[in-house]
Design a protein around this motif. Structure first.
Motif, PDB file in Angstrom:
ATOM      1  N   ASN A 224       0.815  -1.228   0.000  1.00  0.00           N
ATOM      2  CA  ASN A 224       0.000   0.000   0.000  1.00  0.00           C
ATOM      3  C   ASN A 224       0.841   1.268   0.000  1.00  0.00           C
ATOM      4  N   GLN A 225       2.171   1.121   0.141  1.00  0.00           N
ATOM      5  CA  GLN A 225       3.075   2.275   0.197  1.00  0.00           C
ATOM      6  C   GLN A 225       2.557   3.340   1.168  1.00  0.00           C
ATOM      7  N   GLN A 226       2.343   2.876   2.399  1.00  0.00           N
ATOM      8  CA  GLN A 226       1.871   3.751   3.461  1.00  0.00           C
ATOM      9  C   GLN A 226       2.857   3.711   4.634  1.00  0.00           C
ATOM     10  N   SER A 227       2.921   4.820   5.352  1.00  0.00           N
ATOM     11  CA  SER A 227       3.706   4.845   6.581  1.00  0.00           C
ATOM     12  C   SER A 227       2.818   4.344   7.720  1.00  0.00           C
ATOM     13  N   LEU A 228       3.376   4.300   8.911  1.00  0.00           N
ATOM     14  CA  LEU A 228       2.604   3.896  10.086  1.00  0.00           C
ATOM     15  C   LEU A 228       2.082   5.101  10.866  1.00  0.00           C
ATOM     16  N   GLU A 229       2.194   6.272  10.278  1.00  0.00           N
ATOM     17  CA  GLU A 229       1.864   7.504  10.996  1.00  0.00           C
ATOM     18  C   GLU A 229       0.376   7.642  11.304  1.00  0.00           C
ATOM     19  N   GLN A 230      -0.460   6.796  10.700  1.00  0.00           N
ATOM     20  CA  GLN A 230      -1.890   6.799  11.035  1.00  0.00           C
ATOM     21  C   GLN A 230      -2.265   5.610  11.909  1.00  0.00           C
ATOM     22  N   CYS A 231      -1.275   4.889  12.404  1.00  0.00           N
ATOM     23  CA  CYS A 231      -1.529   3.763  13.301  1.00  0.00           C
ATOM     24  C   CYS A 231      -2.069   4.296  14.624  1.00  0.00           C
ATOM     25  N   ASP A 232      -3.175   3.733  15.063  1.00  0.00           N
ATOM     26  CA  ASP A 232      -3.796   4.149  16.324  1.00  0.00           C
ATOM     27  C   ASP A 232      -3.332   3.214  17.433  1.00  0.00           C
ATOM     28  N   LEU A 233      -2.515   3.723  18.329  1.00  0.00           N
ATOM     29  CA  LEU A 233      -1.990   2.944  19.448  1.00  0.00           C
ATOM     30  C   LEU A 233      -2.841   3.112  20.702  1.00  0.00           C
ATOM     31  N   GLY A 234      -4.010   3.725  20.515  1.00  0.00           N
ATOM     32  CA  GLY A 234      -4.941   3.867  21.627  1.00  0.00           C
ATOM     33  C   GLY A 234      -5.269   5.293  22.006  1.00  0.00           C
ATOM     34  N   LYS A 235      -4.482   6.237  21.484  1.00  0.00           N
ATOM     35  CA  LYS A 235      -4.707   7.645  21.812  1.00  0.00           C
ATOM     36  C   LYS A 235      -5.085   8.449  20.570  1.00  0.00           C
ATOM     37  N   GLY A 236      -5.430   7.739  19.503  1.00  0.00           N
ATOM     38  CA  GLY A 236      -5.806   8.384  18.251  1.00  0.00           C
ATOM     39  C   GLY A 236      -4.767   8.117  17.175  1.00  0.00           C
ATOM     40  N   PRO A 237      -5.177   8.153  15.897  1.00  0.00           N
ATOM     41  CA  PRO A 237      -4.256   7.878  14.793  1.00  0.00           C
ATOM     42  C   PRO A 237      -3.011   8.765  14.839  1.00  0.00           C
ATOM     43  N   GLY A 238      -1.868   8.131  14.825  1.00  0.00           N
ATOM     44  CA  GLY A 238      -0.604   8.856  14.761  1.00  0.00           C
ATOM     45  C   GLY A 238      -0.079   9.387  16.080  1.00  0.00           C
ATOM     46  N   VAL A 239      -0.851   9.283  17.165  1.00  0.00           N
ATOM     47  CA  VAL A 239      -0.400   9.807  18.463  1.00  0.00           C
ATOM     48  C   VAL A 239       0.509   8.773  19.128  1.00  0.00           C
TER      49      VAL A 239
END
Length: 277
Positions: free
Chosen positions: A70-85
């Motif tokens: 998908n040629q995407q970074s992980l910067e929108q990964c939601d670790l529980g505090k919102g996407p990218g936080v």
């Protein structure tokens, strides 16, 4: 100095024999304390130049790099505090995630994001979970970066959701479960004060202060291995020493055990990645 057998010194009185025994015991304790002090000095000496910083920098690059089908970074990964936080996210893991309807630790969640965002297969997402010389692990680097984002922040582990409470109770059972060829459990080594294995102190994880000091310093750069090791690796190695079968990477059982350990250390200030022997 080895402890002397009383019957090996027939020329001494009982009082003298007891004095020798007490002296040898004291010398052994002093030797153990000396070794512990020297290890602490060694860690302090290296603390300002912890090699884990190299893993943290690489992890940040991987977090921001576009990868996978998908040629995407992980910067929108939601670790529980919102996407990218990322700030403070690790200090609240493991936790329940509504999108997967399960409790996940950091490594499970990273695996999920690498598959859902970047399009990796499960096999690709868990490739090389533990690095070695010439074969670095992307996962250990990502974990190092994300853990460092919670440095100085207090652990705040929730067990409010029924799934979180269930994970905690399962982890507690695993901690005390005895089995294997040696009839060991996690508690065999980590529920008694003053235990050691070789030169290593074994923290009593039933003691909150010990649990906090232990958990808050993982992951860590292992000087003896020349690698940053995650909590997943630490627990895998404990199972190996207990002669248990190796758990699957990012398994629910490891997440449950991590939940129990994290909750036991609740309130600790995160200081990882740390430095260990």
């Amino acid at each position: 100095m080895p402890r002397l057998a009383l019957k090996s010194l027939p020329g001494l009185s009982l009082g003298a024999l007891l004095a020798v025994s007490v002296l040898s015991s004291a010398q052994a304790q002093n030797a153990n304390q000396s070794a512990t002090d020297e290890i602490a000095k060694y860690r302090q000496m290296l603390a300002d130049g912890n090699p884990a910083e190299l893993w943290e920098m690489r992890g940040q690059e991987l977090w921001q790099k576009k990868l996978g089908p998908n040629q995407q970074s992980l910067e929108q990964c939601d670790l529980g505090k919102g996407p990218g936080v990322t700030k403070g996210a690790y200090a609240e893991l493991p936790r329940y995630f509504k999108d997967t309807n399960k409790v996940m630790d950091l490594e499970q969640r990273l695996m999920h994001c690498r598959m859902s965002l970047q399009g990796l297969t499960r096999e690709q997402a868990v490739k090389t979970p533990f690095g070695s010389a010439g074969n670095p692990s992307d996962i250990e680097a990502l974990v190092s970066f994300l853990t460092a984002e919670s440095r100085g922040i207090k652990l705040a582990i929730s067990t409010k959701h029924p799934a979180e409470k269930q994970a905690y109770e399962i982890g507690k059972k695993i901690f005390y479960y005895r089995a294997g060829s040696h009839d060991f459990s996690c508690a065999s080594c980590h529920s008694v004060e003053g235990q050691r294995i070789r030169m290593q102190d074994l923290p009593n994880l039933n003691n909150k202060a010990n649990a906090q000091a232990a958990y808050s310093t993982w992951p860590a750069y292992r000087v003896s291995q020349g690698e940053v090791r995650t909590m997943q690796h630490r627990l895998n190695d404990c199972f190996r020493q207990q002669r248990f079968p190796a758990p699957d990477y990012a398994s629910d059982s490891i997440t449950a055990l991590t939940m129990f350990l994290a909750k036991s250390a609740d309130g600790a200030v995160m200081n990882a990645p740390a430095l260990k022997r």
